[in-house]
Design a protein around this motif. Sequence first.
Motif, PDB file in Angstrom:
ATOM      1  N   LEU A  17       0.863  -1.214  -0.146  1.00  0.00           N
ATOM      2  CA  LEU A  17      -0.095  -0.045  -0.167  1.00  0.00           C
ATOM      3  C   LEU A  17       0.661   1.218  -0.202  1.00  0.00           C
ATOM      4  N   ASP A  18       1.800   1.109   0.908  1.00  0.00           N
ATOM      5  CA  ASP A  18       2.689   2.227   0.749  1.00  0.00           C
ATOM      6  C   ASP A  18       3.530   2.773  -0.594  1.00  0.00           C
ATOM      7  N   THR A  79      -3.390   4.067   7.067  1.00  0.00           N
ATOM      8  CA  THR A  79      -3.267   2.990   6.334  1.00  0.00           C
ATOM      9  C   THR A  79      -3.407   1.685   7.158  1.00  0.00           C
TER      10      THR A  79
END
Length: 409
Positions: A17-18, A79
């Motif tokens: 995701l990062d 996140t």
Amino acid sequence: MAEPAGFPARRAALRMLDAVLRRGETLDGAAGAGKGLPGPDAALARAIAGEALRWLVDCDALIDSATRQILPDDAKVRTVLRMMLVQALRLETAPHAVIATGLPLLAGGPRRLAHGVFSTLMKRGVSLPDFPTLPETVVARWGVERAAKIASGLAEPPPLDLTLRDPAETDLWADRLEATIIAPGILRLSRGRAVEGLPGYTDGAWWIQDLAASIPATLLGRGEGRRVLDLCAAPGGKTLQLAAAGWQVTALDISARRLERLKRNLARTGLTAEIIQIDAFQWHPEAQFDAVLLDAPCTATGTCRRHPDVLHRITDNHVAEMAGMQQSLLDRASGWLGPDGRLVYAVCSLEEAEGAGQAEQAMLTPHPITADELPCGLQPDANGWLRTDPGMLPEIGGLDGFFVARFRA
């Protein structure tokens, strides 16, 4: 202290995701974060990241409803909470397991905040909507009504479509694979089946290809030994289709890595094609072709069912850049058609500038697509162009978004 069971998969999902949200990488490219994990853990990491991207806007709305101050979009705790929510609400992971594997991701950070927000939302009995809410930037490009229709097809990752080498064997392979027939030579399987272990894989009886992606090649008809150029060919599903339909195929692509995959599939299926690795803008064919299939490089927003990262990575600048390249490729390919030659232009994009915007500028005579050439009751528009999107054909599980136009010299 030993890591809790399942933690490495969550750590890999966070890294994916990062990579997508902060560095703009594709989810496929970011999947390397799961390298070294056992197969099931790597699949879980990809599923968590994919679902977090699919439901990002809705997860953020839930998070914001349970915090006193709005967390920054790029805050690590946001996140992690997105991941925790999709595990509980989409992947049916028990809340205690979500907490045990999620909070360690915030070592030295706001664990108490994450625990409090997640617990509050679980006590409220929150849920996600029937369909994902699309980012505002996407809605602005697609329009409110069209975006809502597309979103209706994005709630679930897509099934698996196979194109058969021999369409005459459709019934045979549907029975052997326990698959649904969605068009002659096209089968649909449920998700989660290991492809390499399915009957017919080793023998090359079929290859993976979404229903929408299979349409452009069929619009060139039977080859009967004529010459066709598959421009920007890799990874090669359309090359295989054209070869199986009796065309003498020249498959051109700039990527050596992607062409290796095409070569492996040609060997597996027993089909043949001439492979050329070169930049199309540097290539000069020795002779003209009877047909050209240009499945042009694009933003790939039409693949958002399986690649939800495109909903968050693609910007107006990306669209404009691709549209410029597509126009140049289309102009160049038009000059490679012989007398009475046919050209099919296609993109797996939902962007107007990459689809109709290109067809309107083409320096060729339109050759409209007709309804009787299309599967599953799909219809061309008034211009004879085909537009598909993930909200279509919900009764069979949908399809990718494509734009297809056909021309003649």
